[in-house]
Design a protein around this motif. Structure first.
Motif, PDB file in Angstrom:
ATOM      1  N   ALA A  14       0.793  -1.352   0.198  1.00  0.00           N
ATOM      2  CA  ALA A  14      -0.027   0.000   0.098  1.00  0.00           C
ATOM      3  C   ALA A  14       0.856   1.312  -0.016  1.00  0.00           C
ATOM      4  CB  ALA A  14      -1.017   0.008   1.153  1.00  0.00           C
ATOM      5  N   CYS A  15       2.029   1.170   0.639  1.00  0.00           N
ATOM      6  CA  CYS A  15       3.012   2.275   0.768  1.00  0.00           C
ATOM      7  C   CYS A  15       3.423   2.308  -0.503  1.00  0.00           C
ATOM      8  CB  CYS A  15       4.200   2.127   1.646  1.00  0.00           C
ATOM      9  SG  CYS A  15       3.489   2.038   3.550  1.00  0.00           S
ATOM     10  N   ASP A  16       3.937   1.537  -1.264  1.00  0.00           N
ATOM     11  CA  ASP A  16       4.714   1.558  -2.790  1.00  0.00           C
ATOM     12  C   ASP A  16       3.498   2.094  -3.719  1.00  0.00           C
ATOM     13  OD1 ASP A  16       7.077   0.709  -1.820  1.00  0.00           O
ATOM     14  OD2 ASP A  16       6.677  -1.364  -2.496  1.00  0.00           O
ATOM     15  N   LEU A  17       2.258   1.827  -3.191  1.00  0.00           N
ATOM     16  CA  LEU A  17       1.036   2.478  -4.242  1.00  0.00           C
ATOM     17  C   LEU A  17       0.744   3.970  -4.104  1.00  0.00           C
ATOM     18  CD1 LEU A  17      -1.335  -0.453  -4.435  1.00  0.00           C
ATOM     19  CD2 LEU A  17       0.223   0.114  -6.169  1.00  0.00           C
ATOM     20  N   GLY A  18       1.684   4.418  -2.928  1.00  0.00           N
ATOM     21  CA  GLY A  18       1.396   5.782  -2.736  1.00  0.00           C
ATOM     22  C   GLY A  18       0.002   6.004  -1.968  1.00  0.00           C
ATOM     23  N   MET A  19      -0.395   5.152  -1.430  1.00  0.00           N
ATOM     24  CA  MET A  19      -1.581   5.256  -0.609  1.00  0.00           C
ATOM     25  C   MET A  19      -1.406   6.314   0.699  1.00  0.00           C
ATOM     26  SD  MET A  19      -3.788   1.835  -1.429  1.00  0.00           S
ATOM     27  CE  MET A  19      -5.105   2.329  -1.379  1.00  0.00           C
ATOM     28  N   ASP A  20      -2.559   6.448   1.214  1.00  0.00           N
ATOM     29  CA  ASP A  20      -2.552   7.054   2.543  1.00  0.00           C
ATOM     30  C   ASP A  20      -2.957   5.928   3.443  1.00  0.00           C
ATOM     31  OD1 ASP A  20      -1.941   9.811   1.836  1.00  0.00           O
ATOM     32  OD2 ASP A  20      -3.992  10.529   1.568  1.00  0.00           O
ATOM     33  N   VAL A  21      -1.886   5.513   4.167  1.00  0.00           N
ATOM     34  CA  VAL A  21      -1.985   4.345   4.886  1.00  0.00           C
ATOM     35  C   VAL A  21      -2.290   4.542   6.424  1.00  0.00           C
ATOM     36  CG1 VAL A  21      -0.989   2.202   5.479  1.00  0.00           C
ATOM     37  CG2 VAL A  21      -0.330   3.194   3.190  1.00  0.00           C
ATOM     38  N   GLU A  22      -3.382   3.980   6.851  1.00  0.00           N
ATOM     39  CA  GLU A  22      -3.848   3.712   8.354  1.00  0.00           C
ATOM     40  C   GLU A  22      -3.614   2.589   8.814  1.00  0.00           C
ATOM     41  OE1 GLU A  22      -4.908   7.922   9.359  1.00  0.00           O
ATOM     42  OE2 GLU A  22      -5.227   6.310  10.554  1.00  0.00           O
ATOM     43  N   ILE A  23      -2.724   2.474  10.109  1.00  0.00           N
ATOM     44  CA  ILE A  23      -2.553   1.163  10.717  1.00  0.00           C
ATOM     45  C   ILE A  23      -3.428   1.159  11.903  1.00  0.00           C
ATOM     46  CG2 ILE A  23      -1.275  -0.777  11.498  1.00  0.00           C
ATOM     47  CD1 ILE A  23       1.223   0.647   9.720  1.00  0.00           C
ATOM     48  N   THR A  24      -4.212   0.186  12.107  1.00  0.00           N
ATOM     49  CA  THR A  24      -5.055   0.313  13.435  1.00  0.00           C
ATOM     50  C   THR A  24      -5.022  -1.146  14.119  1.00  0.00           C
ATOM     51  OG1 THR A  24      -7.091   0.926  14.625  1.00  0.00           O
ATOM     52  CG2 THR A  24      -7.373  -0.045  12.432  1.00  0.00           C
ATOM     53  N   HIS A  25      -4.500  -1.195  15.494  1.00  0.00           N
ATOM     54  CA  HIS A  25      -4.427  -2.077  16.374  1.00  0.00           C
ATOM     55  C   HIS A  25      -4.377  -1.848  17.698  1.00  0.00           C
ATOM     56  CE1 HIS A  25      -0.370  -0.854  17.487  1.00  0.00           C
ATOM     57  NE2 HIS A  25      -0.184  -0.822  16.041  1.00  0.00           N
ATOM     58  N   PRO A  26      -4.650  -2.935  18.699  1.00  0.00           N
ATOM     59  CA  PRO A  26      -4.802  -2.549  20.074  1.00  0.00           C
ATOM     60  C   PRO A  26      -3.530  -2.078  20.536  1.00  0.00           C
ATOM     61  CG  PRO A  26      -5.734  -4.655  19.700  1.00  0.00           C
ATOM     62  CD  PRO A  26      -5.023  -4.245  18.506  1.00  0.00           C
ATOM     63  N   LYS A  27      -3.520  -1.400  21.857  1.00  0.00           N
ATOM     64  CA  LYS A  27      -1.962  -1.165  22.136  1.00  0.00           C
ATOM     65  C   LYS A  27      -1.353  -2.391  22.889  1.00  0.00           C
ATOM     66  CE  LYS A  27      -2.862   3.376  23.897  1.00  0.00           C
ATOM     67  NZ  LYS A  27      -3.426   4.253  24.979  1.00  0.00           N
ATOM     68  N   GLY A  28      -0.147  -2.594  22.455  1.00  0.00           N
ATOM     69  CA  GLY A  28       0.691  -3.878  22.549  1.00  0.00           C
ATOM     70  C   GLY A  28       0.814  -4.509  21.363  1.00  0.00           C
ATOM     71  N   TRP A  29       0.151  -4.384  20.300  1.00  0.00           N
ATOM     72  CA  TRP A  29       0.365  -5.023  19.001  1.00  0.00           C
ATOM     73  C   TRP A  29       1.168  -4.512  18.097  1.00  0.00           C
ATOM     74  CZ3 TRP A  29      -2.677  -6.994  22.763  1.00  0.00           C
ATOM     75  CH2 TRP A  29      -2.914  -8.285  22.781  1.00  0.00           C
ATOM     76  N   GLU A  30       2.164  -3.645  18.575  1.00  0.00           N
ATOM     77  CA  GLU A  30       2.833  -2.612  17.546  1.00  0.00           C
ATOM     78  C   GLU A  30       3.496  -3.476  16.648  1.00  0.00           C
ATOM     79  OE1 GLU A  30       2.810  -2.207  20.658  1.00  0.00           O
ATOM     80  OE2 GLU A  30       1.536  -0.405  20.649  1.00  0.00           O
TER      81      GLU A  30
ATOM     82  N   ALA B  22       1.345 -10.442  19.178  1.00  0.00           N
ATOM     83  CA  ALA B  22       2.139  -9.297  19.514  1.00  0.00           C
ATOM     84  C   ALA B  22       3.518  -9.618  19.746  1.00  0.00           C
ATOM     85  CB  ALA B  22       1.587  -8.883  20.879  1.00  0.00           C
ATOM     86  N   LEU B  23       4.551  -8.999  19.358  1.00  0.00           N
ATOM     87  CA  LEU B  23       5.892  -9.277  19.160  1.00  0.00           C
ATOM     88  C   LEU B  23       6.490  -9.730  20.820  1.00  0.00           C
ATOM     89  CD1 LEU B  23       7.426  -6.849  16.678  1.00  0.00           C
ATOM     90  CD2 LEU B  23       6.671  -9.205  16.297  1.00  0.00           C
ATOM     91  N   LYS B  24       6.128  -8.880  21.756  1.00  0.00           N
ATOM     92  CA  LYS B  24       6.552  -9.222  23.114  1.00  0.00           C
ATOM     93  C   LYS B  24       5.936 -10.540  23.752  1.00  0.00           C
ATOM     94  CE  LYS B  24       2.938  -6.298  24.894  1.00  0.00           C
ATOM     95  NZ  LYS B  24       2.490  -5.001  25.373  1.00  0.00           N
ATOM     96  N   ASN B  25       4.857 -11.098  23.002  1.00  0.00           N
ATOM     97  CA  ASN B  25       4.332 -12.000  23.498  1.00  0.00           C
ATOM     98  C   ASN B  25       4.728 -13.551  22.855  1.00  0.00           C
ATOM     99  OD1 ASN B  25       2.840 -10.728  25.460  1.00  0.00           O
ATOM    100  ND2 ASN B  25       1.061 -10.521  24.164  1.00  0.00           N
ATOM    101  N   TYR B  26       5.697 -13.302  21.948  1.00  0.00           N
ATOM    102  CA  TYR B  26       6.323 -14.476  21.275  1.00  0.00           C
ATOM    103  C   TYR B  26       6.738 -15.519  22.268  1.00  0.00           C
ATOM    104  CZ  TYR B  26       5.835 -13.162  16.266  1.00  0.00           C
ATOM    105  OH  TYR B  26       5.100 -12.875  15.184  1.00  0.00           O
ATOM    106  N   GLY B  27       6.142 -16.668  22.081  1.00  0.00           N
ATOM    107  CA  GLY B  27       6.634 -17.831  23.034  1.00  0.00           C
ATOM    108  C   GLY B  27       5.806 -17.824  24.128  1.00  0.00           C
TER     109      GLY B  27
END
Ligand code: CP
Length: 342
Positions: free
Chosen positions: A205-221, A264-269
């Motif tokens: 989506a970035c390569d297509l030049g779009m206005d990109v919104e990412i939405t997720h709960p806190k902790g799922w960065e 969530a990256l911090k919860n891996y494992g």
């Protein structure tokens, strides 16, 4: 464009011009401009994890181009050693150093799916921490020792064929995606899934030049290094990138809503911990109420999908849902990749 013999590990390894050329080539092929350019050529496929779409679409892509796709049954218990200098007196059958060279001597490209988090079991599997998984050891080892291009059919970090396939679908459906609003929304899923797919979908989506919104709960960065690449790529195209924890805010006036769950990256494992927190996040679903906030957005999902958990039947079965075309376009995108690399 000359990307012959390059590995296809991450779309961001290619210039935006090269990515756009691949998208246009896929769309031209879909319209019937197909040459049997891979006659006499072959692709070896190694699936360390389950797959429906990727497996079938690669086999059929090779057949449409006049070549042969061979699905080696690696999951029957064939094991590789990856460590250098190892005294191989335990379980592994063969060192990747030898296997990658041997497979290269039989075929013109090797496609690999190796993602520790993809499993057919009901529960999330135990994995190492993100810093270890991020090394993509299996994929990178094959890339090091193979003498033909390696195509990433999903690793721990990227799923570039899904990313490119989605870009084909967005361009096909929206015409000119530049400055249109693309939303990637995290959704609830009982299992903790890899973030390879959203990483590659957002990069596209970035390569297509779009206005990109990412939405997720806190902790799922998302991973900060990958976010940095997304920001660099979107700046080059004149689009934008924003992150919010409000799904409703993100979806206002959206042209594309893409749903995907990830662990969530911090919860891996440590999935037991994640499972408990996620119990309160079941409202992260794409339903009609959310889609009503959009600019008549198309709905995307890479599939497989948990109906009425990630998205309601009403949305996925609506006229705005493009999930079947999105799955089909994987094949056209891969035909563009295969014919350009081999
Ligand atoms: N979207 C996708 O890669 O599907 P499979 O896991 O079925 O290949």
């Amino acid at each position: 464009m000359n990307i012959k013999n390059k590995h296809f590990y991450n779309t961001a390894d290619f210039t935006q011009k090269e990515i756009n050329n691949l998208i246009d080539l896929a769309l031209a092929m879909k319209k019937g401009k197909i040459k049997k350019s891979l006659s006499g050529k072959s692709l070896a496929m190694l699936f360390f994890n389950p797959s429906l779409r990727t497996r079938l679409s690669f086999i059929i892509a090779m057949q449409k181009l006049g070549g042969l796709g061979v699905d080696f049954p690696i999951k029957d218990g064939y094991t590789f050693e990856y460590n250098l200098g190892e005294i191989m007196d335990k379980g592994t059958i063969e060192h990747v150093k030898d296997a990658a060279k041997v497979i290269s001597s039989y075929c013109n490209a090797i496609a690999i799916r190796s993602s520790e988090l993809i499993t057919s079991s009901a529960e999330s599997v135990k994995v190492q921490g993100w810093s270890e998984l991020k090394k993509d050891k299996t994929m990178k080892s094959f890339m090091e020792y193979a003498t033909v291009p390696i195509i990433n059919m999903e690793s721990n970090v990227y799923h570039p064929c899904q990313g490119l396939g989605d870009a084909v679908t967005i361009k096909e459906k929206l015409g000119k995606p530049k400055k249109k609003k693309y939303v990637m929304t995290w959704v609830y899923h009982p299992k903790s899934l890899p973030m390879a797919t959203p990483n590659s979908q957002i990069l596209s989506a970035c390569d297509l030049g779009m206005d990109v919104e990412i939405t997720h709960p806190k902790g799922w960065e998302l991973d900060p290094d990958i976010l940095k690449t997304m920001k660099q790529r979107v700046m080059e195209t004149g689009g934008s990138l924003n992150i919010t924890h409000s799904q409703k805010e993100a979806c206002q006036n959206a042209d594309v809503v893409c749903a995907k769950s990830w662990g969530a990256l911090k919860n891996y494992g440590n999935w037991e911990h994640e499972k408990k927190i996620k119990e309160n996040l079941k409202e992260w679903i794409v339903n009609k109420e959310l889609m009503d906030l959009t600019n008549n957005a198309i709905f995307m999902h890479c599939l497989p999908v948990r109906r009425n958990v990630e998205v309601t039947d009403e949305v996925i079965d609506s006229k705005n849902s493009v999930v079947i075309t999105e799955a089909e376009n994987r094949m056209w995108a891969q035909m563009a990749i295969l014919s350009s690399l081999i």
